[in-house]
Design a protein around this motif. Structure first.
Motif, PDB file in Angstrom:
ATOM      1  N   ARG A 111       0.831  -1.197   0.000  1.00 27.70           N
ATOM      2  CA  ARG A 111       0.000   0.000   0.000  1.00 27.70           C
ATOM      3  C   ARG A 111       0.869   1.251   0.000  1.00 27.70           C
ATOM      4  O   ARG A 111       0.488   2.276  -0.539  1.00 27.70           O
ATOM      5  N   ARG A 112       2.041   1.151   0.645  1.00 32.90           N
ATOM      6  CA  ARG A 112       2.941   2.312   0.662  1.00 32.90           C
ATOM      7  C   ARG A 112       3.731   2.410  -0.639  1.00 32.90           C
ATOM      8  O   ARG A 112       4.264   3.447  -0.972  1.00 32.90           O
ATOM      9  N   ASN A 113       3.843   1.291  -1.373  1.00 33.22           N
ATOM     10  CA  ASN A 113       4.599   1.294  -2.626  1.00 33.22           C
ATOM     11  C   ASN A 113       3.729   0.806  -3.778  1.00 33.22           C
ATOM     12  O   ASN A 113       3.938  -0.267  -4.320  1.00 33.22           O
ATOM     13  N   PRO A 114       2.743   1.611  -4.151  1.00 31.70           N
ATOM     14  CA  PRO A 114       1.753   1.123  -5.126  1.00 31.70           C
ATOM     15  C   PRO A 114       2.363   0.738  -6.474  1.00 31.70           C
ATOM     16  O   PRO A 114       1.923  -0.225  -7.079  1.00 31.70           O
ATOM     17  N   TYR A 115       3.382   1.497  -6.946  1.00 31.09           N
ATOM     18  CA  TYR A 115       3.924   1.180  -8.270  1.00 31.09           C
ATOM     19  C   TYR A 115       4.618  -0.164  -8.250  1.00 31.09           C
ATOM     20  O   TYR A 115       4.528  -0.957  -9.181  1.00 31.09           O
ATOM     21  N   LEU A 116       5.324  -0.429  -7.123  1.00 29.18           N
ATOM     22  CA  LEU A 116       5.997  -1.710  -6.951  1.00 29.18           C
ATOM     23  C   LEU A 116       4.965  -2.832  -6.985  1.00 29.18           C
ATOM     24  O   LEU A 116       5.148  -3.871  -7.614  1.00 29.18           O
ATOM     25  N   PHE A 117       3.842  -2.585  -6.316  1.00 30.42           N
ATOM     26  CA  PHE A 117       2.791  -3.603  -6.292  1.00 30.42           C
ATOM     27  C   PHE A 117       2.259  -3.869  -7.695  1.00 30.42           C
ATOM     28  O   PHE A 117       2.137  -5.008  -8.124  1.00 30.42           O
ATOM     29  N   LEU A 118       1.984  -2.789  -8.440  1.00 26.84           N
ATOM     30  CA  LEU A 118       1.435  -2.956  -9.781  1.00 26.84           C
ATOM     31  C   LEU A 118       2.415  -3.720 -10.666  1.00 26.84           C
ATOM     32  O   LEU A 118       2.036  -4.626 -11.404  1.00 26.84           O
ATOM     33  N   GLY A 119       3.717  -3.368 -10.554  1.00 27.47           N
ATOM     34  CA  GLY A 119       4.738  -4.050 -11.347  1.00 27.47           C
ATOM     35  C   GLY A 119       4.800  -5.534 -11.019  1.00 27.47           C
ATOM     36  O   GLY A 119       4.720  -6.379 -11.910  1.00 27.47           O
ATOM     37  N   THR A 120       4.940  -5.847  -9.734  1.00 27.37           N
ATOM     38  CA  THR A 120       5.069  -7.250  -9.319  1.00 27.37           C
ATOM     39  C   THR A 120       3.838  -8.053  -9.696  1.00 27.37           C
ATOM     40  O   THR A 120       3.949  -9.171 -10.206  1.00 27.37           O
ATOM     41  N   SER A 121       2.660  -7.483  -9.415  1.00 22.24           N
ATOM     42  CA  SER A 121       1.458  -8.283  -9.658  1.00 22.24           C
ATOM     43  C   SER A 121       1.229  -8.487 -11.149  1.00 22.24           C
ATOM     44  O   SER A 121       0.754  -9.536 -11.567  1.00 22.24           O
ATOM     45  N   THR A 122       1.603  -7.490 -11.990  1.00 14.32           N
ATOM     46  CA  THR A 122       1.460  -7.672 -13.432  1.00 14.32           C
ATOM     47  C   THR A 122       2.350  -8.820 -13.905  1.00 14.32           C
ATOM     48  O   THR A 122       1.921  -9.692 -14.665  1.00 14.32           O
ATOM     49  N   LEU A 123       3.612  -8.832 -13.441  1.00 17.16           N
ATOM     50  CA  LEU A 123       4.545  -9.907 -13.815  1.00 17.16           C
ATOM     51  C   LEU A 123       4.002 -11.260 -13.366  1.00 17.16           C
ATOM     52  O   LEU A 123       3.988 -12.226 -14.137  1.00 17.16           O
ATOM     53  N   LEU A 124       3.572 -11.323 -12.108  1.00 15.69           N
ATOM     54  CA  LEU A 124       3.032 -12.568 -11.558  1.00 15.69           C
ATOM     55  C   LEU A 124       1.847 -13.062 -12.389  1.00 15.69           C
ATOM     56  O   LEU A 124       1.749 -14.232 -12.728  1.00 15.69           O
ATOM     57  N   TRP A 125       0.977 -12.114 -12.719  1.00  8.56           N
ATOM     58  CA  TRP A 125      -0.232 -12.425 -13.475  1.00  8.56           C
ATOM     59  C   TRP A 125       0.119 -13.055 -14.812  1.00  8.56           C
ATOM     60  O   TRP A 125      -0.378 -14.120 -15.167  1.00  8.56           O
ATOM     61  N   PHE A 126       1.021 -12.396 -15.558  1.00 10.76           N
ATOM     62  CA  PHE A 126       1.386 -12.923 -16.875  1.00 10.76           C
ATOM     63  C   PHE A 126       2.109 -14.261 -16.754  1.00 10.76           C
ATOM     64  O   PHE A 126       1.887 -15.176 -17.545  1.00 10.76           O
ATOM     65  N   GLY A 127       2.980 -14.361 -15.741  1.00  3.69           N
ATOM     66  CA  GLY A 127       3.698 -15.611 -15.522  1.00  3.69           C
ATOM     67  C   GLY A 127       2.733 -16.758 -15.304  1.00  3.69           C
ATOM     68  O   GLY A 127       2.834 -17.823 -15.929  1.00  3.69           O
ATOM     69  N   LEU A 128       1.772 -16.529 -14.446  1.00  2.00           N
ATOM     70  CA  LEU A 128       0.782 -17.557 -14.114  1.00  2.00           C
ATOM     71  C   LEU A 128      -0.037 -17.921 -15.352  1.00  2.00           C
ATOM     72  O   LEU A 128      -0.294 -19.092 -15.636  1.00  2.00           O
ATOM     73  N   TYR A 129      -0.436 -16.871 -16.109  1.00  7.80           N
ATOM     74  CA  TYR A 129      -1.266 -17.080 -17.284  1.00  7.80           C
ATOM     75  C   TYR A 129      -0.564 -17.959 -18.307  1.00  7.80           C
ATOM     76  O   TYR A 129      -1.173 -18.825 -18.932  1.00  7.80           O
ATOM     77  N   GLN A 130       0.764 -17.752 -18.458  1.00  7.30           N
ATOM     78  CA  GLN A 130       1.557 -18.547 -19.404  1.00  7.30           C
ATOM     79  C   GLN A 130       1.596 -20.021 -19.007  1.00  7.30           C
ATOM     80  O   GLN A 130       1.728 -20.897 -19.846  1.00  7.30           O
ATOM     81  N   GLN A 131       1.528 -20.276 -17.688  1.00  2.00           N
ATOM     82  CA  GLN A 131       1.738 -21.637 -17.196  1.00  2.00           C
ATOM     83  C   GLN A 131       0.451 -22.447 -17.081  1.00  2.00           C
ATOM     84  O   GLN A 131       0.486 -23.606 -16.668  1.00  2.00           O
ATOM     85  N   LEU A 132      -0.690 -21.862 -17.455  1.00  2.00           N
ATOM     86  CA  LEU A 132      -1.964 -22.540 -17.204  1.00  2.00           C
ATOM     87  C   LEU A 132      -2.081 -23.865 -17.940  1.00  2.00           C
ATOM     88  O   LEU A 132      -2.547 -24.858 -17.376  1.00  2.00           O
ATOM     89  N   MET A 133      -1.649 -23.915 -19.203  1.00  2.00           N
ATOM     90  CA  MET A 133      -1.770 -25.126 -20.004  1.00  2.00           C
ATOM     91  C   MET A 133      -0.964 -26.263 -19.375  1.00  2.00           C
ATOM     92  O   MET A 133      -1.532 -27.312 -19.056  1.00  2.00           O
ATOM     93  N   PRO A 134       0.373 -26.084 -19.178  1.00  2.00           N
ATOM     94  CA  PRO A 134       1.142 -27.173 -18.553  1.00  2.00           C
ATOM     95  C   PRO A 134       0.619 -27.564 -17.174  1.00  2.00           C
ATOM     96  O   PRO A 134       0.563 -28.754 -16.850  1.00  2.00           O
ATOM     97  N   LEU A 135       0.176 -26.563 -16.405  1.00  2.00           N
ATOM     98  CA  LEU A 135      -0.335 -26.870 -15.060  1.00  2.00           C
ATOM     99  C   LEU A 135      -1.566 -27.767 -15.121  1.00  2.00           C
ATOM    100  O   LEU A 135      -1.691 -28.718 -14.352  1.00  2.00           O
ATOM    101  N   SER A 136      -2.476 -27.465 -16.075  1.00  2.00           N
ATOM    102  CA  SER A 136      -3.701 -28.262 -16.158  1.00  2.00           C
ATOM    103  C   SER A 136      -3.377 -29.685 -16.601  1.00  2.00           C
ATOM    104  O   SER A 136      -3.978 -30.647 -16.126  1.00  2.00           O
ATOM    105  N   GLU A 137      -2.399 -29.834 -17.532  1.00  2.00           N
ATOM    106  CA  GLU A 137      -1.995 -31.178 -17.974  1.00  2.00           C
ATOM    107  C   GLU A 137      -1.387 -31.947 -16.797  1.00  2.00           C
ATOM    108  O   GLU A 137      -1.633 -33.138 -16.619  1.00  2.00           O
ATOM    109  N   LEU A 138      -0.573 -31.231 -16.001  1.00  2.00           N
ATOM    110  CA  LEU A 138       0.083 -31.835 -14.842  1.00  2.00           C
ATOM    111  C   LEU A 138      -0.961 -32.351 -13.857  1.00  2.00           C
ATOM    112  O   LEU A 138      -0.854 -33.454 -13.313  1.00  2.00           O
TER     113      LEU A 138
END
Lengths: 348, 77
Positions: free
Chosen positions: A10-37
């Protein structure tokens, strides 16, 4: 621990937006292999009907929820920049055409709850927003919203979501222009007529908002929307997965498919009127119909009709509109939706 | 004594807002007058477009959604 992390972000909103965007895209990329697993770890053969259905479910559910959460969060932040009061001030005294286009577009971004449709409607007229332009806003706001777009995008791809956006806006703009041209102001209830143009549009909250508060609004929006619609989505996807291969694919094709008689689109619109639910609520039905061979245009016309034309909403609007104006409103919007259905069926 | 009015046409959010104010006042031990305004014409006279709205001693202090707990507490002493 989570509280500490939360306060840090909350004190570092830009950091939060950056990290969560990266996390979001990372997770989204992995959905196919994860579901097969996940399917591989279950005692089910991947090639079997059940294996295929499970993989579809494990892939689609997190994908739809992830997309929806992301889009709703961003929309929650956008809402802190634009209030109904600001939208109203922008639309006051606009000319037909340009004003309708602006109104429909702003309808996507302005925070809107169908329970305040009527106060909003009067508030717009009070501040001198012309009737046709007010209608453009009122039609677009519930129909072309972020939930509908996110779900269409997640399930049918960006082309379909884009087409829905364009055609939905066109219906709102054209219907508003027609209502404006018809000069229906005298068909407003009398007490509403006397309130027209009695106020100057003022913007209440102009003070700058800290980023932490904007983030809070994003979180609150996610909790409100995703918290409400996730059961519908899971039911919808489970239904889609269940009929995947079990029910004959052309089950609905003869009534709602591409080669169905011409009246299938108007019939779908008619069927949608008595139903009252939001974009997420129709998704299970949409998913099931399309899975059984119904044409996309016919189904989307049904979906638009459920959201934009509902009997309970007409009853509320009756408090401010005389029957003739309600009739015109329904007629113009229904016609627009039918045309959208035909166009979709032709293009897709 | 503070006079609160909750403006809204009877949706769930309005009821939640009523309860929030009621609970906050009870927690602080402050006696308040709390009314619900459902009549559209009266709501419009306050110039509120998005409900629920909250009126404190005749002045609109909030509109367009459920107020946060901190906001409600700031209206009380």
């Amino acid at each position: 621990m989570s509280q500490v992390i939360f306060n840090f972000f909350r004190r570092n909103p830009y950091l939060f937006l950056g990290t969560s965007t990266l996390l979001w895209f990372g997770l989204y990329q992995q959905l196919m292999p994860l579901s097969e697993l996940l399917v591989a770890s279950l005692p089910v053969a991947r090639e079997s009907h059940l294996g295929g259905a499970l993989q579809f479910f494990f892939y689609d559910t997190p994908k739809v929820l992830l997309l929806l959460t992301g889009i709703v969060f961003v929309m929650g932040i956008i809402h802190t920049y634009i209030s109904p009061e600001k939208t109203r001030a922008m639309l006051a005294g606009r000319k037909l055409g340009v004003g309708n286009t602006m109104a429909a577009t702003l309808g996507i971004f302005t925070p809107f709850c169908s329970c305040s449709a009527v106060p909003l409607f009067i508030g717009f007229l009070q501040a001198g927003v012309p009737l046709g332009i007010t209608f453009s806003f009122l039609i677009a706001a519930p129909m072309v919203n972020e939930v509908a777009l996110a779900l269409l995008f997640a399930m049918f791809g960006w082309q379909i979501a884009g087409l829905y956006l364009l055609l939905g806006l066109s219906v709102a703009i054209i219907a508003g222009v027609i209502i404006g041209k018809l000069g229906m102001e005298k068909h407003l209830e009398d007490w509403v007529q006397t309130m027209q143009n009695t106020q100057t549009a003022t913007v209440v909250d102009t003070k700058a908002m800290p980023w932490s508060a904007r983030l809070d609004n994003g979180f609150a929006h996610v909790a409100e929307i995703v918290g409400k619609v996730w059961p519908y989505i899971i039911v919808g996807i489970a239904l889609g997965a269940a009929i995947h291969g079990y029910v004959p694919e052309d089950f609905m094709a003869s009534i709602m498919g591409k080669d169905a008689p011409w009246w299938s689109v108007p019939a779908a619109v008619l069927m949608g009127v008595p139903m009252y639910t939001n974009a997420a609520g129709v998704i299970p039905i949409v998913e099931a119909l399309i899975g059984k061979g119904a044409a996309l245009g016919t189904v989307l016309a049904f979906m638009m009709s459920v959201i934009a034309l509902s009997a309970p909403e007409m009853l509320i609007l009756r408090k401010v509109l005389k029957p003739k104006l309600i009739g015109t409103f329904i007629g113009v919007v229904a016609m627009g939706i039918v045309i959208v259905g035909y166009v979709f069926n032709l293009l897709v | 004594m503070k006079n609160f009015k909750v403006l809204g046409t009877g949706c769930a959010n309005c009821k939640t807002t009523m309860k929030l104010i009621e609970d906050a006042a009870a927690a602080k031990g402050e006696a308040i007058v709390l009314e619900k305004v459902e009549d559209l014409q009266t709501i419009m006279q306050f110039g509120v477009m998005s409900t629920p709205g909250v009126v404190l001693n005749g002045k609109v202090v909030h509109a367009g959604g459920i107020p946060s707990k901190a906001t409600v507490e700031s209206w009380l002493n």
